[in-house]
Design an enzyme around this catalytic site. Structure first.
Site, PDB file in Angstrom:
ATOM      1  N   HIS A 202       0.794  -1.238   0.000  1.00 26.82           N
ATOM      2  CA  HIS A 202       0.000   0.000   0.000  1.00 26.82           C
ATOM      3  C   HIS A 202       0.823   1.283   0.000  1.00 26.82           C
ATOM      4  O   HIS A 202       0.277   2.364  -0.163  1.00 26.82           O
ATOM      5  CB  HIS A 202      -0.946   0.041   1.211  1.00 26.82           C
ATOM      6  CG  HIS A 202      -0.242   0.353   2.505  1.00 26.82           C
ATOM      7  ND1 HIS A 202       0.339  -0.604   3.279  1.00 26.82           N
ATOM      8  CD2 HIS A 202      -0.012   1.527   3.133  1.00 26.82           C
ATOM      9  CE1 HIS A 202       0.898  -0.043   4.340  1.00 26.82           C
ATOM     10  NE2 HIS A 202       0.698   1.245   4.276  1.00 26.82           N
TER      11      HIS A 202
HETATM   12  C1  UD1 Z   1      -2.018   5.955   5.258  1.00 26.20           C
HETATM   13  C2  UD1 Z   1      -0.724   6.502   5.858  1.00 26.20           C
HETATM   14  C3  UD1 Z   1       0.354   5.438   5.817  1.00 26.20           C
HETATM   15  C4  UD1 Z   1      -0.122   4.166   6.486  1.00 26.20           C
HETATM   16  C5  UD1 Z   1      -1.445   3.718   5.871  1.00 26.20           C
HETATM   17  C6  UD1 Z   1      -1.969   2.542   6.648  1.00 26.20           C
HETATM   18  C7  UD1 Z   1      -0.349   8.911   5.497  1.00 26.20           C
HETATM   19  C8  UD1 Z   1       0.405   9.911   4.729  1.00 26.20           C
HETATM   20  N1  UD1 Z   1      -0.225   7.644   5.076  1.00 26.20           N
HETATM   21  O1  UD1 Z   1      -1.766   5.664   3.894  1.00 26.20           O
HETATM   22  O2  UD1 Z   1       1.492   5.907   6.510  1.00 26.20           O
HETATM   23  O3  UD1 Z   1       0.843   3.174   6.297  1.00 26.20           O
HETATM   24  O4  UD1 Z   1      -2.405   4.791   5.955  1.00 26.20           O
HETATM   25  O5  UD1 Z   1      -2.861   1.776   5.902  1.00 26.20           O
HETATM   26  O6  UD1 Z   1      -1.024   9.247   6.436  1.00 26.20           O
HETATM   27  N2  UD1 Z   1      -9.054   4.761   0.807  1.00 26.20           N
HETATM   28  C9  UD1 Z   1     -10.293   4.203   0.702  1.00 26.20           C
HETATM   29  N3  UD1 Z   1     -10.929   3.823   1.851  1.00 26.20           N
HETATM   30  C10 UD1 Z   1     -10.369   3.964   3.093  1.00 26.20           C
HETATM   31  C11 UD1 Z   1      -9.093   4.538   3.180  1.00 26.20           C
HETATM   32  C12 UD1 Z   1      -8.441   4.935   2.025  1.00 26.20           C
HETATM   33  O7  UD1 Z   1     -10.865   4.057  -0.379  1.00 26.20           O
HETATM   34  O8  UD1 Z   1     -11.007   3.582   4.094  1.00 26.20           O
HETATM   35  C13 UD1 Z   1      -8.361   5.166  -0.453  1.00 26.20           C
HETATM   36  C14 UD1 Z   1      -8.773   6.578  -0.876  1.00 26.20           C
HETATM   37  O9  UD1 Z   1      -8.763   6.610  -2.271  1.00 26.20           O
HETATM   38  C15 UD1 Z   1      -7.631   7.406  -0.334  1.00 26.20           C
HETATM   39  C16 UD1 Z   1      -6.446   6.466  -0.522  1.00 26.20           C
HETATM   40  O10 UD1 Z   1      -6.965   5.174  -0.238  1.00 26.20           O
HETATM   41  O11 UD1 Z   1      -7.462   8.616  -1.004  1.00 26.20           O
HETATM   42  C17 UD1 Z   1      -5.270   6.753   0.361  1.00 26.20           C
HETATM   43  O12 UD1 Z   1      -5.674   6.848   1.733  1.00 26.20           O
HETATM   44  P1  UD1 Z   1      -4.804   7.716   2.752  1.00 26.20           P
HETATM   45  O13 UD1 Z   1      -5.371   7.570   4.116  1.00 26.20           O
HETATM   46  O14 UD1 Z   1      -4.621   9.085   2.246  1.00 26.20           O
HETATM   47  O15 UD1 Z   1      -3.376   7.047   2.689  1.00 26.20           O
HETATM   48  P2  UD1 Z   1      -2.939   5.528   2.868  1.00 26.20           P
HETATM   49  O16 UD1 Z   1      -2.285   5.097   1.615  1.00 26.20           O
HETATM   50  O17 UD1 Z   1      -4.048   4.730   3.398  1.00 26.20           O
HETATM   51  N1  UDP Z   2      -3.861  -5.262   8.805  1.00 25.69           N
HETATM   52  C1  UDP Z   2      -5.163  -5.766   8.915  1.00 25.69           C
HETATM   53  N2  UDP Z   2      -5.825  -6.118   7.771  1.00 25.69           N
HETATM   54  C2  UDP Z   2      -5.260  -6.026   6.539  1.00 25.69           C
HETATM   55  C3  UDP Z   2      -3.940  -5.517   6.441  1.00 25.69           C
HETATM   56  C4  UDP Z   2      -3.282  -5.135   7.586  1.00 25.69           C
HETATM   57  O1  UDP Z   2      -5.699  -5.874  10.028  1.00 25.69           O
HETATM   58  O2  UDP Z   2      -5.927  -6.362   5.552  1.00 25.69           O
HETATM   59  C5  UDP Z   2      -3.171  -4.850  10.031  1.00 25.69           C
HETATM   60  C6  UDP Z   2      -1.833  -5.513  10.252  1.00 25.69           C
HETATM   61  O3  UDP Z   2      -1.984  -6.753  10.907  1.00 25.69           O
HETATM   62  C7  UDP Z   2      -1.109  -4.487  11.107  1.00 25.69           C
HETATM   63  C8  UDP Z   2      -1.643  -3.179  10.598  1.00 25.69           C
HETATM   64  O4  UDP Z   2      -2.866  -3.481   9.922  1.00 25.69           O
HETATM   65  O5  UDP Z   2      -1.469  -4.633  12.476  1.00 25.69           O
HETATM   66  C9  UDP Z   2      -0.679  -2.548   9.642  1.00 25.69           C
HETATM   67  O6  UDP Z   2      -1.291  -1.492   8.993  1.00 25.69           O
HETATM   68  P1  UDP Z   2      -0.882  -1.017   7.531  1.00 25.69           P
HETATM   69  O7  UDP Z   2      -0.137  -2.071   6.841  1.00 25.69           O
HETATM   70  O8  UDP Z   2      -2.118  -0.503   6.919  1.00 25.69           O
HETATM   71  O9  UDP Z   2       0.012   0.267   7.843  1.00 25.69           O
HETATM   72  P2  UDP Z   2       1.539   0.506   8.302  1.00 25.69           P
HETATM   73  O10 UDP Z   2       1.845  -0.385   9.441  1.00 25.69           O
HETATM   74  O11 UDP Z   2       2.402   0.263   7.107  1.00 25.69           O
HETATM   75  O12 UDP Z   2       1.540   1.950   8.648  1.00 25.69           O
END
Ligand code: UD1
Ligand code: UDP
Length: 355
Positions: A202
């Protein structure tokens, strides 16, 4: 003592889960809304029995500046209304940055959980967020000795740093048995223990570049011809794969929607290998003694690069990624120290904050 905790993204719900239980009535939760799908947010509140947030700001999507800016304004309003003694933030997302910045402008002291991590790559939005959050915080809860060293190098006041252990280890310990009892994810997907690879992707640097995303998913699809690979797919990555018309061409992968925490740790503890670019998932693989290949140039969890537990496989070429996977599948694992504490990080944090 009144603690206002700001969460917004999936890993923050998981980190807040076990600590919220210790903070009890002293805590008020704010959800920024950064993650909003049921399987990216509500599922964690239900499974980890986190009390529903008192304030839900509904701010998800958009570019970084816009997202963070909207959070700042709304969080300021909530903080003025709640008048907390402390603001607690987790990790390195835009919700972390907005929480720390809004509090510090109002002279409310900030406590940062997962302080001191560094990838030394300022192109990552997370690196900027965590550096700023650390520098705005009065209490720095570091998960590991390496994180403490980073803080020392940046000249932080010794008194402010507390090496408490990793709250994600507390959570994994607490929920591993429940996952074994309750999760049906293996059966639902016809997965046999030790016979599949678990993968998540991601990171912005992987999903926002068509080249990197293509290299990663072409490698996985090739690997999928000989290995069973299950991928709970982050919505960001799904959107990016659709954008470059690659999703429908991935015929050798078991792509499923994001899963809840219990299903995720059940997948992790039964996988023979984890391939990921997630911060949290790299650690959880190690908690469950599963080797990991990390699809990045750098990692904050440098301790795990020892002993064959984790190896970096940046998305430069399919050959490079496949070579790393092959080494991880066939290589020997040697014992290394356990850097993440003893599973009592949340108790230590609660004791420090409440006293
Ligand atoms: C964010 C964090 C990242 C973290 C990740 C965990 C920042 C800059 N990044 O990244 O550090 O590792 O969360 O998963 O804060 N979207 C959906 N539904 C949701 C959430 C997101 O459709 O419930 C889609 C939307 O198109 C959104 C995109 O994902 O614009 C990105 O979501 P965003 O929260 O901005 O960043 P992440 O890539 O999730
Ligand atoms: N995780 C989850 N479901 C998923 C993917 C990840 O519950 O489908 C959990 C995972 O076990 C861990 C956390 O989400 O506890 C990690 O989050 P993510 O990978 O979104 O973000 P990061 O740690 O890179 O910020």
């Amino acid at each position: 003592m009144h603690i206002l905790t700001v969460v917004g993204a999936r890993p923050q719900f998981i980190k807040a889960g076990p600590l919220s239980k210790k903070l009890g009535e002293s805590e008020t939760l704010v959800h920024t809304g950064q993650h909003y799908d049921q399987n990216m947010s509500d599922v964690f509140f239900e499974e980890l029995k986190i009390p529903p947030p008192k304030h839900h700001l509904g701010i998800g999507g958009g570019l970084h500046g816009e997202q963070t800016g909207r959070m700042l304004g709304e969080l300021e309003r909530v903080m003025l209304e709640e008048k907390p003694d402390w603001v607690l933030v987790y990790g390195d997302t835009n919700s972390t940055l907005a929480g720390a910045l809004a509090a510090s402008k109002l002279h409310i002291p900030v406590a940062h959980v997962e302080a001191g991590l560094r990838s030394f790559d300022r192109r990552m939005p997370e690196e900027v967020n965590r550096i700023v959050a650390d520098h705005l915080s009065e209490i720095l809860f570091a998960p590991t000795a390496a994180a403490v060293e980073n803080l020392h190098r940046e000249g932080f006041d010794e008194e402010a740093i507390h090496c408490v252990g990793d709250v994600m280890y507390d959570a994994a310990l607490y929920y591993a048995e429940t996952a074994i009892r309750e999760s049906q994810i293996l059966e639902k997907n016809a997965l046999r223990p030790q016979e599949f690879i678990l993968c998540t992707v991601h990171r912005a640097e992987n999903t926002d570049s068509a080249e990197s995303l293509t290299v990663i998913f072409q490698s996985l699809d090739i690997l999928g011809r000989t290995q069973e690979i299950v991928i709970p797919l982050h919505p960001r990555t799904r959107n990016a794969l659709v954008r470059i018309s690659l999703l429908e061409k991935l015929t050798h992968l078991k792509i499923v929607p994001p899963v809840g925490y219990l299903d995720m740790i059940q997948l992790e503890q039964n996988a023979k290998l984890v391939i990921t670019d997630s911060g949290g998932v790299q650690k959880e693989a190690f908690f469950f003694k599963v080797p990991c290949v990390t699809l990045r140039e750098t990692t904050e969890w440098i301790e795990l690069l020892e002993g064959g537990w984790n190896r970096l496989a940046p998305p430069h070429s399919t050959a490079g990624i496949l070579q790393s996977v092959e080494s991880a599948l066939t290589g020997e694992l040697s014992p290394i120290g356990f850097p993440f504490g003893d599973g009592n990080a949340c108790q230590r944090i609660a004791d420090i904050l409440l006293n």
